[in-house]
Design a protein around this motif. Structure first.
Motif, mmCIF file in Angstrom:
data_model
loop_
_atom_site.group_PDB
_atom_site.id
_atom_site.type_symbol
_atom_site.label_atom_id
_atom_site.label_comp_id
_atom_site.label_asym_id
_atom_site.label_seq_id
_atom_site.Cartn_x
_atom_site.Cartn_y
_atom_site.Cartn_z
ATOM 1 N N LYS A 240 26.002 10.018 47.669
ATOM 2 C CA LYS A 240 26.297 8.588 47.672
ATOM 3 C C LYS A 240 25.029 7.767 47.473
ATOM 4 O O LYS A 240 25.093 6.611 47.018
ATOM 5 N N MET A 241 23.875 8.352 47.761
ATOM 6 C CA MET A 241 22.608 7.651 47.569
ATOM 7 C C MET A 241 22.395 7.242 46.104
ATOM 8 O O MET A 241 21.579 6.358 45.810
ATOM 9 N N TYR A 242 23.134 7.886 45.189
ATOM 10 C CA TYR A 242 22.974 7.592 43.760
ATOM 11 C C TYR A 242 24.015 6.601 43.243
ATOM 12 O O TYR A 242 24.112 6.405 42.023
ATOM 13 N N GLU A 243 24.765 5.959 44.110
ATOM 14 C CA GLU A 243 25.876 5.136 43.647
ATOM 15 C C GLU A 243 25.439 3.957 42.780
ATOM 16 O O GLU A 243 26.228 3.455 41.967
ATOM 17 N N ASN A 244 24.198 3.522 42.917
ATOM 18 C CA ASN A 244 23.720 2.394 42.112
ATOM 19 C C ASN A 244 22.960 2.815 40.861
ATOM 20 O O ASN A 244 22.561 1.964 40.069
ATOM 21 N N THR A 245 22.754 4.111 40.695
ATOM 22 C CA THR A 245 21.952 4.584 39.561
ATOM 23 C C THR A 245 22.633 5.658 38.725
ATOM 24 O O THR A 245 22.140 6.002 37.655
ATOM 25 N N PHE A 246 23.759 6.192 39.203
ATOM 26 C CA PHE A 246 24.311 7.369 38.537
ATOM 27 C C PHE A 246 24.779 7.082 37.117
ATOM 28 O O PHE A 246 24.798 7.981 36.270
ATOM 29 N N GLN A 247 25.169 5.819 36.820
ATOM 30 C CA GLN A 247 25.676 5.531 35.473
ATOM 31 C C GLN A 247 24.645 5.855 34.403
ATOM 32 O O GLN A 247 24.999 6.249 33.291
ATOM 33 N N GLN A 248 23.371 5.685 34.723
ATOM 34 C CA GLN A 248 22.308 5.945 33.746
ATOM 35 C C GLN A 248 21.777 7.377 33.828
ATOM 36 O O GLN A 248 20.881 7.745 33.078
ATOM 37 N N GLY A 249 22.316 8.174 34.731
ATOM 38 C CA GLY A 249 21.768 9.500 34.949
ATOM 39 C C GLY A 249 22.507 10.592 34.189
ATOM 40 O O GLY A 249 23.603 10.991 34.566
ATOM 41 N N PHE A 250 21.907 11.081 33.122
ATOM 42 C CA PHE A 250 22.492 12.178 32.349
ATOM 43 C C PHE A 250 22.629 13.410 33.236
ATOM 44 O O PHE A 250 23.680 14.080 33.264
ATOM 45 N N PHE A 251 21.600 13.737 33.985
ATOM 46 C CA PHE A 251 21.614 14.905 34.870
ATOM 47 C C PHE A 251 22.737 14.797 35.897
ATOM 48 O O PHE A 251 23.486 15.757 36.126
ATOM 49 N N PHE A 252 22.882 13.642 36.494
ATOM 50 C CA PHE A 252 23.917 13.445 37.509
ATOM 51 C C PHE A 252 25.310 13.567 36.904
ATOM 52 O O PHE A 252 26.189 14.254 37.446
ATOM 53 N N ASN A 253 25.539 12.901 35.795
ATOM 54 C CA ASN A 253 26.863 12.931 35.179
ATOM 55 C C ASN A 253 27.211 14.315 34.647
ATOM 56 O O ASN A 253 28.377 14.707 34.647
ATOM 57 N N LEU A 254 26.206 15.064 34.218
ATOM 58 C CA LEU A 254 26.435 16.435 33.786
ATOM 59 C C LEU A 254 26.886 17.292 34.967
ATOM 60 O O LEU A 254 27.789 18.134 34.838
ATOM 61 N N PHE A 255 26.278 17.080 36.132
ATOM 62 C CA PHE A 255 26.705 17.798 37.333
ATOM 63 C C PHE A 255 28.169 17.490 37.643
ATOM 64 O O PHE A 255 28.968 18.403 37.909
ATOM 65 N N MET A 256 28.539 16.229 37.616
ATOM 66 C CA MET A 256 29.912 15.850 37.920
ATOM 67 C C MET A 256 30.893 16.402 36.879
ATOM 68 O O MET A 256 31.986 16.880 37.217
ATOM 69 N N ASP A 257 30.520 16.343 35.623
ATOM 70 C CA ASP A 257 31.396 16.875 34.567
ATOM 71 C C ASP A 257 31.616 18.371 34.743
ATOM 72 O O ASP A 257 32.712 18.885 34.526
#
Length: 300
Positions: A240-257
């Motif tokens: 949840k610490m990434y809730e304000n930055t995850f939209q720009q995070g390729f690494f984060f979104n790849l993890f979720m995908d």
């Protein structure tokens, strides 16, 4: 827990401890360009398979059951002389302790894959310099990415040495007139991905990859799943610490995908102990909004 159907159907005996060489499948699909020389694509397929599986990437020689299972699927959409363009999909899985279940580590589609290739040529890679043809550079980049992901899942942050090699390949490939390496006007480029992985701002996500797999998934198939599910729950809640930055995070979104199907299935069994599932649901709705209707709203 419902088992996710893996891309790979062979079942291998699990060897505890992380493996650091690959057992890769390679597919090259040339249907989009029709009447071209199909033998050249078969040659490319075999050459890539041999290149990935026979290269000593880490200096360790392992038995097949110790190796990382992965797949490289290439769809060729354009051919001009010896120059090709297309898409490559890279997938990798990780065995879960004492089971035949394989947890997805990486599921990535790269739509900016251009390269040169001459039928039956030797594929040569030098990590210190760009090849000039972009084929072994892209493949080697993803090999080291897989090695890094796998290592991180067994020992916290231990994939850094392999991620650093991928980053060096990305640096070597800058300004070489091939797409997919730029940091400007290519929001999901290879360089952006590897720079994010090694950026301390995303270190909590890398730590989460370890805790999720080693303390969570590796214990999930015990008779009592409560403790393992609590670990996975707590790990995901920390993101949840990434809730304000995850939209720009390729690494984060790849993890979720990559992990969204598995996360959904882990908590969709109705046997979640004392976990307040609605808390996790709200976090996942925030961090993975495209799965609201297909997954998170189906949790009861």
């Amino acid at each position: 827990m419902k088992k996710i159907i893996s891309l790979f159907f062979l079942v291998f005996i699990y060897n505890f401890g992380f493996s650091q060489e690959l057992l890769a499948t390679v597919q090259v699909n040339s249907q989009q360009i029709g009447g071209s020389n199909q033998q050249a694509f078969k040659s490319l397929e075999k050459s890539l398979r041999d290149f990935i599986n026979n290269t000593s990437w880490t200096g360790k020689k392992l038995q097949n059951f110790e190796k990382i299972k992965c797949g490289f699927s290439i769809v060729i959409s354009e051919k001009v002389d010896n120059r090709y363009k297309g898409t490559i999909v890279i997938q990798a899985v990780r065995p879960v302790y004492a089971t035949t279940y394989e947890s997805p580590l990486l599921n990535l589609q790269d739509q900016r894959f251009g390269f040169e290739y001459i039928e039956n040529e030797n594929l040569i890679f030098n990590e210190r310099q760009f090849s000039g043809k972009n084929l072994t550079d892209v493949i080697s980049f993803y090999v080291y990415l897989i090695l890094g992901y796998d290592a991180d899942s067994f020992q916290s942050m231990s994939g850094s040495q392999w991620f650093s090699k991928a980053q060096q390949i990305a640096q070597n490939s800058q300004n070489r007139n091939y797409e997919g390496w730029n940091t400007i006007n290519e929001p999901r480029s290879r360089t952006i991905l590897i720079n994010e992985i090694l950026n301390p701002s995303w270190s909590q996500l890398r730590s989460a990859v370890y805790t999720y797999h080693r303390s969570g998934m590796d214990n999930l198939f015990n008779q009592d799943q409560t403790a393992a599910k609590k670990v996975i729950f707590d790990t995901l809640m920390q993101l949840k610490m990434y809730e304000n930055t995850f939209q720009q995070g390729f690494f984060f979104n790849l993890f979720m995908d990559t992990k969204s199907d598995e996360i959904f299935n882990v908590f969709n069994s109705g046997n979640n102990g004392g976990i307040i599932l609605n808390d996790l649901k709200q976090v996942m709705i925030t961090l993975s909004p495209k799965n609201i209707d297909s997954k998170w709203n189906k949790w009861k």
